[in-house]
Structure formats: C-alpha cells, structure tokens
Scaffold this motif. Structure first.
Motif, PDB file in Angstrom:
ATOM      1  N   ASN A  35      25.853  -7.312  55.416  1.00  0.00           N
ATOM      2  CA  ASN A  35      26.761  -6.585  54.532  1.00  0.00           C
ATOM      3  C   ASN A  35      27.599  -5.656  55.408  1.00  0.00           C
ATOM      4  O   ASN A  35      27.080  -4.674  55.944  1.00  0.00           O
ATOM      5  N   CYS A  38      27.544  -1.682  55.162  1.00  0.00           N
ATOM      6  CA  CYS A  38      26.424  -0.819  55.555  1.00  0.00           C
ATOM      7  C   CYS A  38      25.683  -1.337  56.775  1.00  0.00           C
ATOM      8  O   CYS A  38      24.874  -0.616  57.355  1.00  0.00           O
ATOM      9  N   ASP A  40      23.488  -3.705  56.743  1.00  0.00           N
ATOM     10  CA  ASP A  40      22.215  -4.318  56.368  1.00  0.00           C
ATOM     11  C   ASP A  40      22.291  -5.822  56.578  1.00  0.00           C
ATOM     12  O   ASP A  40      23.342  -6.428  56.373  1.00  0.00           O
ATOM     13  N   CYS A  63      18.796  -2.030  51.517  1.00  0.00           N
ATOM     14  CA  CYS A  63      18.512  -1.219  50.345  1.00  0.00           C
ATOM     15  C   CYS A  63      17.632  -1.971  49.348  1.00  0.00           C
ATOM     16  O   CYS A  63      17.406  -3.172  49.484  1.00  0.00           O
ATOM     17  N   SER A  66      19.412  -5.133  47.786  1.00  0.00           N
ATOM     18  CA  SER A  66      19.559  -6.332  48.630  1.00  0.00           C
ATOM     19  C   SER A  66      18.210  -6.992  48.889  1.00  0.00           C
ATOM     20  O   SER A  66      18.093  -8.220  48.865  1.00  0.00           O
ATOM     21  N   ARG A 130      27.466  -1.769  44.701  1.00  0.00           N
ATOM     22  CA  ARG A 130      26.143  -2.367  44.889  1.00  0.00           C
ATOM     23  C   ARG A 130      26.128  -3.874  44.621  1.00  0.00           C
ATOM     24  O   ARG A 130      25.135  -4.541  44.915  1.00  0.00           O
ATOM     25  N   CYS A 133      25.450  -5.734  47.594  1.00  0.00           N
ATOM     26  CA  CYS A 133      24.027  -5.689  47.968  1.00  0.00           C
ATOM     27  C   CYS A 133      23.283  -6.837  47.285  1.00  0.00           C
ATOM     28  O   CYS A 133      22.505  -7.549  47.911  1.00  0.00           O
TER      29      CYS A 133
END
Ligand code: FES
Length: 147
Positions: A35, A38, A40, A63, A66, A130, A133
């Motif tokens: 992602n 961020c 991630d 997070c 995800s 989000r 995510c």
C-alpha cells in the motif's frame, strides 16, 4: 449486538488470530503487494492443483483492516477454482465500491454463503482512505493469479 459491533468483532478476530499465516515452500504462484500510502505490505503464496487453489499462505504487516482482510481472503479462496475466485473478487469489489449507506444489492444472492466474514469489511466504505487497506490482499491475490 448491533451489526456494526458484530463487524468490528469479526475484523478484530481475524486481526488477532490471522488464518493461514506464513509461506508455502515452492508455491505455484506468489505476489507481493504494497500500500503506497503507508508502506504496509503483504506476500501471498498459492498452491494450485488442476485450477483449484489447494493452499494459501500470507505474510505481511499492516493495519487491522489490511491484515484481517487478508486473513478472510485466505479462508474464502481455499478449495475454490479460478472462476469461483473471480466471482468472489468481483462481489468483494462491488461491495467495497458502492456508496456508504447504500444497499450493496447482495442480499438476493445470499451473500452470507458467498462472502461470509468478508461482509464485515463493508463498514470500511465509510472511511475512503481505509478502502485501500481492505483491497490490498485482494489486489495482491489477483496479481498472484496473473490478472
Ligand atoms: Fe497501511 Fe492500512 S494503514 S494498509
């Protein structure tokens, strides 16, 4: 229990007890997704026999949305054919893309039998940032499957 609370519980359960974690030795397909917002990331390994996903393993960090989405995805695709996975992914995308508060239009198709726990992610639509995510695992899955 209110539906929203139930969804939160389902998401937290998958986050705290992620299913199908780890790697597969010599996977038939693999992909890594990130992602960019961020950093991630998630890696998905698949075992595929006669066009059916017989094994799936996920490793990553990120997070709760995800990671729980990835856990739900692994449970949902195991034992499914490519066609069934395509159908699942399109239902997931439809669920995530409609406007918050709108009827996802899945009832008539008995989403419980198709999406199961994944339905819990529909609350994420209220938080556009989000959605990426929730999508990470699914985008990475499609990459692993070559589409
Ligand atoms: Fe990074 Fe959700 S904040 S994937």
């Amino acid at each position: 229990m209110a539906l929203e609370e139930l969804y939160r519980e389902v998401i937290l359960d998958h986050y705290r007890n992620p299913r199908n974690q780890g790697h597969i030795d010599a996977p038939d397909a693999t992909a890594q997704g990130v992602n960019p917002l961020c950093g991630d990331e998630i890696t998905i390994d698949l075992s595929i026999e006669d066009g059916v996903v017989t094994g799936v393993a996920v490793e990553g960090q990120g997070c709760s949305i995800s990671q729980s989405s990835a856990s739900m995805m692994t449970e949902a695709i195991k034992g499914k054919s490519r066609e069934e996975i395509d159908e699942l992914v399109s239902k997931f995308r439809r669920m995530m893309s409609i406007e918050a508060g709108d009827d996802p239009g899945l009832d008539s198709e008995r989403p419980g039998s198709v999406l199961g726990d994944i339905e819990a992610l529909q609350g994420v639509r209220q938080y556009p940032v989000r959605i990426k995510c929730a999508n990470l695992a699914w985008t990475t899955l499609m990459e692993a499957l070559g589409s």
